[in-house]
Design a protein around this motif. Structure first.
Motif, mmCIF file in Angstrom:
data_model
loop_
_atom_site.group_PDB
_atom_site.id
_atom_site.type_symbol
_atom_site.label_atom_id
_atom_site.label_comp_id
_atom_site.label_asym_id
_atom_site.label_seq_id
_atom_site.Cartn_x
_atom_site.Cartn_y
_atom_site.Cartn_z
ATOM 1 N N SER A 1 0.819 -1.198 0.000
ATOM 2 C CA SER A 1 0.000 0.000 0.000
ATOM 3 C C SER A 1 0.866 1.267 0.000
ATOM 4 O O SER A 1 0.643 2.193 -0.794
ATOM 5 N N ASP B 1 1.507 3.992 -3.136
ATOM 6 C CA ASP B 1 1.410 5.454 -2.989
ATOM 7 C C ASP B 1 2.656 6.129 -3.538
ATOM 8 O O ASP B 1 2.566 7.134 -4.252
ATOM 9 N N THR C 1 2.619 5.907 -7.418
ATOM 10 C CA THR C 1 1.631 6.762 -8.088
ATOM 11 C C THR C 1 1.969 8.230 -7.908
ATOM 12 O O THR C 1 1.501 9.063 -8.682
#
Lengths: 346, 250
Positions: free
Chosen positions: A217, A221, A224
């Motif tokens: 996760s 992040d 992206t």
């Protein structure tokens, strides 16, 4: 207000003829540059600051209280933790203190013997073994998942995979511990013909399940957040999608990706219940991944209930807690430093 | 007649249901600077990005008509987007250097095509930086991160990075819109003196007039007028062009 506003005018008239005023003002250099032969002029100034309404002042106070409370809690925990731990090393009631050398370098943890032994090395080795093994598994797995989610998967696939990964993070650790005890342990024991399936490998596998979503996760992040325009630049130079991912996107996200791995590692290091249930609980230095270990966290959880408050065993557990605290803090600081250093690259 | 570098024939283009280009036909000539002007949303950037297949990444993009790069179809079945992007360089609206050293920025393209030897890369990097008129400014800072340069220098690093592949043609998508006037002047000077085929999209009509040999005026997805820059600005044939260049809209 009126008085303030008038001041510059007044002081200027003292040193300059009114006729020249406009021109000097228009080309005004810093005040210290005065015409030749005249002393530098100190020009009065007004400090500008925002005006706050009572509501703004009130909310500011509220947030200040929140910040102070958080810091205060932190401070109290540290004082408590290190205060109790210090007792072990300083000694009390005529008993000599445990030397730092014995605490860190002895692997004898016999807190209830007479005389007791408080060597933390085996426990530290237990913690490090499961943490390192699970990070070696969860790091690549989580990063691979992050690259898949951020750069490879189409929007449709991502819609399914991402919630599934997040759901994995939401599974209570006790449930994973049960899986480790009831499914993984017998499996390892039978397939590999081991004396026990409760060992470093089992704990590492379960911790990997816990740490992978964290790494994935946070890693996603970080990936992206890489500006799309440098990926466009890469494509425009004739790079393929894979070349762009490996040569531009991943390097640009390296700080965030290493932070993700370190925070995943922190998750493993601090996890208590899983290792209590599946690591086997033997306080000795593991020689292979099939040995049982007793990490710091599970030692604390298992033994705290059996100690006399203020006793040496009690203090020793606080010393373990302090050690764990320092290690976790160090990893978090490292993660913070890495993410900052790499971010300044962009 | 001389063969154009790029020849577009009756190009229609859609973003999903929205038709962004209608029947655009134009030739881009060797060693000329071609400016594309027009109001926002007129299709000039869309057309530019068709020339190096950067619209491939847009979901729902559709194309009709033909675009030829030196006689070969850019969108034909045997066309290779990677090869086309190496022959058609691009500089973007905002400077977008990689967060790597200046040297690694310039060598990114050459390394992709398989140049590995340090000596060869050094030669390529120097040549590209000289071609971008940046060599004297950065020759002692090649190891420095490109992110630490000023915006104008960053944009010229991006130009050098594109030139390192020795493209046939350079596309520039409003390359100065994020730059201050001094940096803009430097980029414009470079464009004027580059002596290569450049297609530049600009919002700024004065810029088009200053630097281009030919100007294409796009309006509502159509190529409204295309001709030598002097003619287009002094005696436009179309009322739409005249209204736009005299500032009546846009």
């Amino acid at each position: 207000m009126t008085a303030d506003a008038a001041k510059p005018e007044a002081s200027r008239r003292d040193v300059e003829p009114p006729a020249a005023e406009r021109t000097t003002q228009a080309v005004a250099e810093p005040a210290s540059v005065a015409p030749a032969g005249q002393p530098p002029v100190e020009r009065p100034f007004v400090a500008l600051r925002p005006r706050l309404s009572p509501a703004e002042k009130g909310s500011r106070l509220f947030f200040l209280v929140c910040a102070v409370a958080a810091m205060g809690q932190m401070l109290l925990i540290m004082v408590f933790l290190f205060g109790e731990a210090a007792g072990l090393f300083l000694g009390q009631d005529g008993q000599p203190g445990v030397s730092l050398r014995d605490f860190f370098l002895s692997e004898d943890w016999y807190p209830t013997y007479d005389p007791p032994a408080f060597g933390a090395l085996a426990l530290l080795a237990g913690s490090l073994s499961v943490t390192v093994c699970s990070t070696l598994l969860a790091g690549p797995l989580g990063l691979g998942l992050a690259v898949y989610l951020a750069c490879v998967a189409g929007p449709r696939t991502r819609e399914w995979v991402k919630p599934a990964v997040e759901l994995l993070a939401a599974v209570p650790s006790v449930v994973l511990g049960l899986v480790g005890m009831a499914a993984v342990a017998p499996f390892l024991q039978n397939v590999l013909n081991l004396p026990t399936g409760l060992n470093v490998l089992n704990a590492s596998l379960i911790l990997t399940i816990m740490a992978t979503p964290t790494v994935a996760s946070l890693g996603e992040d970080a990936l992206t957040a890489v500006p799309k325009d440098i990926q466009d630049a890469s494509y425009a130079l004739g790079a393929t999608r894979w070349e762009t991912i490996w040569k531009v996107t991943v390097p640009a996200a390296l700080g965030g990706l290493s932070t993700a791995v370190i925070l995943g590692l922190g998750r493993s290091l601090g996890e208590t219940l899983v290792v209590l249930m599946v690591a086997g609980g033997a306080a000795h230095i593991p020689l292979s991944v099939f040995d049982s270990v007793r990490p710091l966290t599970s030692t604390l959880a298992a033994e705290m209930g059996e100690t006399a408050i203020g006793g040496r065993h009690y203090q020793a557990l606080f010393a373990l807690g302090a050690l764990l605290f320092v290690m976790t803090l160090a990893f978090n600081l490292l993660a913070w430093r890495l993410s900052r250093r790499w971010r300044s690259g962009r | 007649m001389v063969e154009p570098v790029i020849a577009a024939r009756e190009v229609d283009f859609w973003y999903g249901q929205f038709q962004a280009l209608r029947g655009v036909s134009l030739d881009i000539m060797d060693d000329e600077v071609t400016a594309m002007i027009g109001p926002s949303g007129c299709g000039k950037s869309t057309f530019l990005k068709l020339l190096n297949r950067m619209n491939d990444f847009v979901p729902g993009a559709r194309l009709a008509g033909e675009i030829l790069l030196r006689g070969q179809s850019i969108y034909g079945p045997e066309a290779d987007p990677v090869d086309i992007r190496r022959r058609v360089g691009m500089v973007f609206q905002r400077p977008n250097p990689f967060p790597k050293s200046i040297y690694d920025n310039i060598c990114y393209g050459p390394r992709l095509v398989g140049i590995r030897k340090a000596a060869e890369l050094d030669v390529v990097a120097e040549k590209a930086l000289r071609a971008a008129a940046l060599w004297d400014e950065v020759k002692d800072l090649l190891g420095k991160s490109a992110m630490e340069l000023s915006g104008g220098q960053q944009q010229r690093v991006c130009i050098a990075r594109a030139l390192a592949l020795e493209p046939d043609i350079l596309l520039m998508d409003e390359p100065t819109s994020a730059l201050d006037p001094i940096a803009t002047a430097k980029v414009e000077d470079w464009i004027r003196e580059a002596g290569m085929t450049i297609v530049i999209v600009t919002h700024n009509m004065q810029q088009a007039a200053r630097i281009s040999d030919r100007t294409a005026f796009f309006y509502m997805g159509e190529l409204a007028e295309y001709g030598p820059t002097m003619e287009l600005f002094t005696s436009p044939k179309e009322t739409r062009t005249e209204n736009y260049i005299t500032g009546r809209f846009g």
